[in-house]
Design a protein around this motif. Sequence first.
Motif, PDB file in Angstrom:
ATOM      1  N   ARG A 164       0.825  -1.213   0.000  1.00 26.92           N
ATOM      2  CA  ARG A 164       0.000   0.000   0.000  1.00 26.92           C
ATOM      3  C   ARG A 164       0.857   1.260   0.000  1.00 26.92           C
ATOM      4  O   ARG A 164       0.513   2.260  -0.636  1.00 26.92           O
ATOM      5  CB  ARG A 164      -0.948  -0.016   1.206  1.00 26.92           C
ATOM      6  N   LYS A 165       1.977   1.191   0.688  1.00 26.61           N
ATOM      7  CA  LYS A 165       2.922   2.315   0.699  1.00 26.61           C
ATOM      8  C   LYS A 165       3.469   2.566  -0.699  1.00 26.61           C
ATOM      9  O   LYS A 165       3.543   3.703  -1.171  1.00 26.61           O
ATOM     10  CB  LYS A 165       4.065   2.008   1.674  1.00 26.61           C
ATOM     11  N   VAL A 166       3.824   1.484  -1.382  1.00 22.18           N
ATOM     12  CA  VAL A 166       4.338   1.603  -2.749  1.00 22.18           C
ATOM     13  C   VAL A 166       3.270   2.165  -3.679  1.00 22.18           C
ATOM     14  O   VAL A 166       3.546   3.033  -4.516  1.00 22.18           O
ATOM     15  CB  VAL A 166       4.839   0.230  -3.254  1.00 22.18           C
ATOM     16  N   GLU A 167       2.047   1.662  -3.542  1.00 25.69           N
ATOM     17  CA  GLU A 167       0.957   2.132  -4.409  1.00 25.69           C
ATOM     18  C   GLU A 167       0.653   3.608  -4.171  1.00 25.69           C
ATOM     19  O   GLU A 167       0.363   4.349  -5.118  1.00 25.69           O
ATOM     20  CB  GLU A 167      -0.285   1.276  -4.167  1.00 25.69           C
ATOM     21  N   LYS A 168       0.720   4.043  -2.925  1.00 29.00           N
ATOM     22  CA  LYS A 168       0.484   5.451  -2.612  1.00 29.00           C
ATOM     23  C   LYS A 168       1.551   6.329  -3.254  1.00 29.00           C
ATOM     24  O   LYS A 168       1.255   7.378  -3.841  1.00 29.00           O
ATOM     25  CB  LYS A 168       0.472   5.654  -1.092  1.00 29.00           C
ATOM     26  N   GLU A 169       2.799   5.895  -3.158  1.00 27.12           N
ATOM     27  CA  GLU A 169       3.883   6.661  -3.766  1.00 27.12           C
ATOM     28  C   GLU A 169       3.750   6.702  -5.280  1.00 27.12           C
ATOM     29  O   GLU A 169       4.024   7.721  -5.911  1.00 27.12           O
ATOM     30  CB  GLU A 169       5.239   6.053  -3.380  1.00 27.12           C
ATOM     31  N   ARG A 170       3.323   5.575  -5.844  1.00 23.75           N
ATOM     32  CA  ARG A 170       3.149   5.535  -7.294  1.00 23.75           C
ATOM     33  C   ARG A 170       2.055   6.515  -7.731  1.00 23.75           C
ATOM     34  O   ARG A 170       2.189   7.222  -8.730  1.00 23.75           O
ATOM     35  CB  ARG A 170       2.808   4.112  -7.733  1.00 23.75           C
ATOM     36  N   ALA A 171       0.980   6.550  -6.962  1.00 21.58           N
ATOM     37  CA  ALA A 171      -0.122   7.455  -7.301  1.00 21.58           C
ATOM     38  C   ALA A 171       0.284   8.919  -7.168  1.00 21.58           C
ATOM     39  O   ALA A 171      -0.256   9.789  -7.869  1.00 21.58           O
ATOM     40  CB  ALA A 171      -1.321   7.162  -6.403  1.00 21.58           C
ATOM     41  N   GLU A 172       1.225   9.180  -6.255  1.00 25.14           N
ATOM     42  CA  GLU A 172       1.662  10.549  -6.019  1.00 25.14           C
ATOM     43  C   GLU A 172       3.001  10.852  -6.679  1.00 25.14           C
ATOM     44  O   GLU A 172       3.636  11.866  -6.358  1.00 25.14           O
ATOM     45  CB  GLU A 172       1.760  10.790  -4.516  1.00 25.14           C
ATOM     46  N   ASP A 173       3.439  10.001  -7.584  1.00 24.82           N
ATOM     47  CA  ASP A 173       4.758  10.146  -8.218  1.00 24.82           C
ATOM     48  C   ASP A 173       4.867  11.498  -8.926  1.00 24.82           C
ATOM     49  O   ASP A 173       4.120  11.767  -9.875  1.00 24.82           O
ATOM     50  CB  ASP A 173       4.954   9.008  -9.225  1.00 24.82           C
ATOM     51  N   PRO A 174       5.790  12.359  -8.505  1.00 22.36           N
ATOM     52  CA  PRO A 174       5.921  13.663  -9.166  1.00 22.36           C
ATOM     53  C   PRO A 174       6.381  13.556 -10.618  1.00 22.36           C
ATOM     54  O   PRO A 174       6.137  14.473 -11.402  1.00 22.36           O
ATOM     55  CB  PRO A 174       6.957  14.394  -8.305  1.00 22.36           C
ATOM     56  N   ASN A 175       7.011  12.448 -10.982  1.00 16.92           N
ATOM     57  CA  ASN A 175       7.421  12.279 -12.378  1.00 16.92           C
ATOM     58  C   ASN A 175       6.210  12.195 -13.306  1.00 16.92           C
ATOM     59  O   ASN A 175       6.239  12.698 -14.430  1.00 16.92           O
ATOM     60  CB  ASN A 175       8.286  11.016 -12.534  1.00 16.92           C
ATOM     61  N   ILE A 176       5.130  11.564 -12.821  1.00 16.79           N
ATOM     62  CA  ILE A 176       3.918  11.454 -13.630  1.00 16.79           C
ATOM     63  C   ILE A 176       3.287  12.827 -13.822  1.00 16.79           C
ATOM     64  O   ILE A 176       2.903  13.209 -14.933  1.00 16.79           O
ATOM     65  CB  ILE A 176       2.932  10.472 -12.979  1.00 16.79           C
ATOM     66  N   ALA A 177       3.196  13.577 -12.716  1.00 12.19           N
ATOM     67  CA  ALA A 177       2.629  14.926 -12.815  1.00 12.19           C
ATOM     68  C   ALA A 177       3.483  15.813 -13.716  1.00 12.19           C
ATOM     69  O   ALA A 177       2.958  16.622 -14.493  1.00 12.19           O
ATOM     70  CB  ALA A 177       2.511  15.535 -11.420  1.00 12.19           C
ATOM     71  N   TYR A 178       4.787  15.654 -13.614  1.00 10.65           N
ATOM     72  CA  TYR A 178       5.699  16.470 -14.416  1.00 10.65           C
ATOM     73  C   TYR A 178       5.547  16.183 -15.912  1.00 10.65           C
ATOM     74  O   TYR A 178       5.396  17.100 -16.725  1.00 10.65           O
ATOM     75  CB  TYR A 178       7.136  16.202 -13.968  1.00 10.65           C
ATOM     76  N   THR A 179       5.538  14.909 -16.274  1.00  9.74           N
ATOM     77  CA  THR A 179       5.432  14.566 -17.693  1.00  9.74           C
ATOM     78  C   THR A 179       4.060  14.909 -18.252  1.00  9.74           C
ATOM     79  O   THR A 179       3.929  15.221 -19.440  1.00  9.74           O
ATOM     80  CB  THR A 179       5.732  13.071 -17.924  1.00  9.74           C
ATOM     81  N   ALA A 180       3.035  14.871 -17.382  1.00  7.94           N
ATOM     82  CA  ALA A 180       1.684  15.184 -17.858  1.00  7.94           C
ATOM     83  C   ALA A 180       1.565  16.630 -18.317  1.00  7.94           C
ATOM     84  O   ALA A 180       0.752  16.940 -19.201  1.00  7.94           O
ATOM     85  CB  ALA A 180       0.666  14.902 -16.757  1.00  7.94           C
ATOM     86  N   GLN A 181       2.360  17.527 -17.736  1.00  7.06           N
ATOM     87  CA  GLN A 181       2.249  18.941 -18.117  1.00  7.06           C
ATOM     88  C   GLN A 181       3.216  19.334 -19.235  1.00  7.06           C
ATOM     89  O   GLN A 181       3.241  20.480 -19.661  1.00  7.06           O
ATOM     90  CB  GLN A 181       2.464  19.831 -16.881  1.00  7.06           C
ATOM     91  N   LEU A 182       3.996  18.358 -19.714  1.00 11.79           N
ATOM     92  CA  LEU A 182       4.879  18.641 -20.847  1.00 11.79           C
ATOM     93  C   LEU A 182       4.084  18.640 -22.154  1.00 11.79           C
ATOM     94  O   LEU A 182       3.075  17.947 -22.278  1.00 11.79           O
ATOM     95  CB  LEU A 182       5.988  17.587 -20.927  1.00 11.79           C
ATOM     96  N   SER A 183       4.572  19.366 -23.122  1.00  8.67           N
ATOM     97  CA  SER A 183       3.966  19.328 -24.453  1.00  8.67           C
ATOM     98  C   SER A 183       4.213  17.945 -25.058  1.00  8.67           C
ATOM     99  O   SER A 183       5.120  17.221 -24.630  1.00  8.67           O
ATOM    100  CB  SER A 183       4.584  20.400 -25.341  1.00  8.67           C
ATOM    101  N   PRO A 184       3.417  17.540 -26.060  1.00 11.05           N
ATOM    102  CA  PRO A 184       3.628  16.222 -26.670  1.00 11.05           C
ATOM    103  C   PRO A 184       5.061  16.004 -27.154  1.00 11.05           C
ATOM    104  O   PRO A 184       5.618  14.915 -26.958  1.00 11.05           O
ATOM    105  CB  PRO A 184       2.632  16.221 -27.834  1.00 11.05           C
ATOM    106  N   SER A 185       5.651  17.001 -27.773  1.00 13.71           N
ATOM    107  CA  SER A 185       7.017  16.828 -28.284  1.00 13.71           C
ATOM    108  C   SER A 185       8.022  16.699 -27.138  1.00 13.71           C
ATOM    109  O   SER A 185       8.949  15.888 -27.193  1.00 13.71           O
ATOM    110  CB  SER A 185       7.401  17.998 -29.190  1.00 13.71           C
ATOM    111  N   ARG A 186       7.824  17.493 -26.072  1.00 12.16           N
ATOM    112  CA  ARG A 186       8.718  17.401 -24.910  1.00 12.16           C
ATOM    113  C   ARG A 186       8.528  16.067 -24.191  1.00 12.16           C
ATOM    114  O   ARG A 186       9.497  15.484 -23.680  1.00 12.16           O
ATOM    115  CB  ARG A 186       8.435  18.550 -23.945  1.00 12.16           C
ATOM    116  N   ARG A 187       7.290  15.578 -24.165  1.00 12.35           N
ATOM    117  CA  ARG A 187       7.046  14.295 -23.515  1.00 12.35           C
ATOM    118  C   ARG A 187       7.752  13.176 -24.279  1.00 12.35           C
ATOM    119  O   ARG A 187       8.337  12.268 -23.682  1.00 12.35           O
ATOM    120  CB  ARG A 187       5.542  14.028 -23.447  1.00 12.35           C
TER     121      ARG A 187
END
Length: 332
Positions: free
Chosen positions: A125-148
């Motif tokens: 559960r600790k791992v799953e929580k960290e995965r859900a809150e992974d800042p890398n996911i949030a970071y890549t989500a706000q990149l433009s398609p080409s930057r992603r």
Amino acid sequence: MFREPRRAPRGSRGPKRGSGVAVLAVALAGTLLAGCSDGSEAPEESSLPGEGASRGGKQAAPLTEAQLHRVDSAEQRLIRACMKKAGYRYWISDSLTTDERRSVGYVLDDVDWAREHGYGGRIQRKVEKERAEDPNIAYTAQLSPSRRQGYDRALAGGQRSSDDLTAELPGGGEVARPSRGCMAQAQHELYGDLPTWFRVSTIADNLTTLYVDRLKRDARFTGAVGRWADCMKERGHDYRSPDRLRAQLPDLTEGLDAKKAHRVEVRLAVDEAQCADSSTLGRTARELERRYRAKAVDDRYSDEIRRHRRMQQAAVHNARALTNNERQTADG
């Protein structure tokens, strides 16, 4: 104890042909010897029956959980530095303790670990929580398609290419991974020869398939499993084997809150561990795996396992050097 590989090599694209062996989270997940390390630093070399010693050579010792943690942490820091040079941010998640990283093998026989962690539900559960809150996911989500796309290429090497690394699985089939990207570069810095590392680590992490079926048919093993099942039944748990228990564990904790689920896990895990001791299932399984694995290694893969161990020890040395360099830079 016998597990299929704890993890695939970083950056692996997975099986290209043939199915190999499925990775199971707990039950049959690298060797039967899982979770037996005390976490201390291993000696540089040791003579290991069936893995080089029979040919008169010295074999580097397998890494402890603490050493594996050290190398993993260094790899992540190298990836972060590489991504920064490529113009991207990369966050490291390294919150699990060495004890939490231990793998439960075919049968859990560490009573103290069982009392603390049950079957590792809280850890998961600790791992799953960290995965859900992974800042890398949030970071890549706000990149433009080409930057992603650029981020993906920088991190993992991008699409398949003719210079991808490939390795044959011991049980048949082939896996591939990019030779480019920050993941590949980090492993190159730690292990040296990346193609060789990918080949020998793929072999070392997938040897179980060569012997697990024979081991599980061994009368010494089936007898110990039977004694374990009798012990568990006396304690009110009607399971014919540890893997049957694992398969039904999710049903036992379904709908329970985290505290109640943990209590259920701990009670069952402690009973399993105590029965594994009294039935000798834990000891029997480890001893049989040493024998079966040694034969599999001696017959076909002794050179690869010797190289794998030495490359792992080199990675520990390089990870330690990286840490020292980082401290000197911080102090300077």
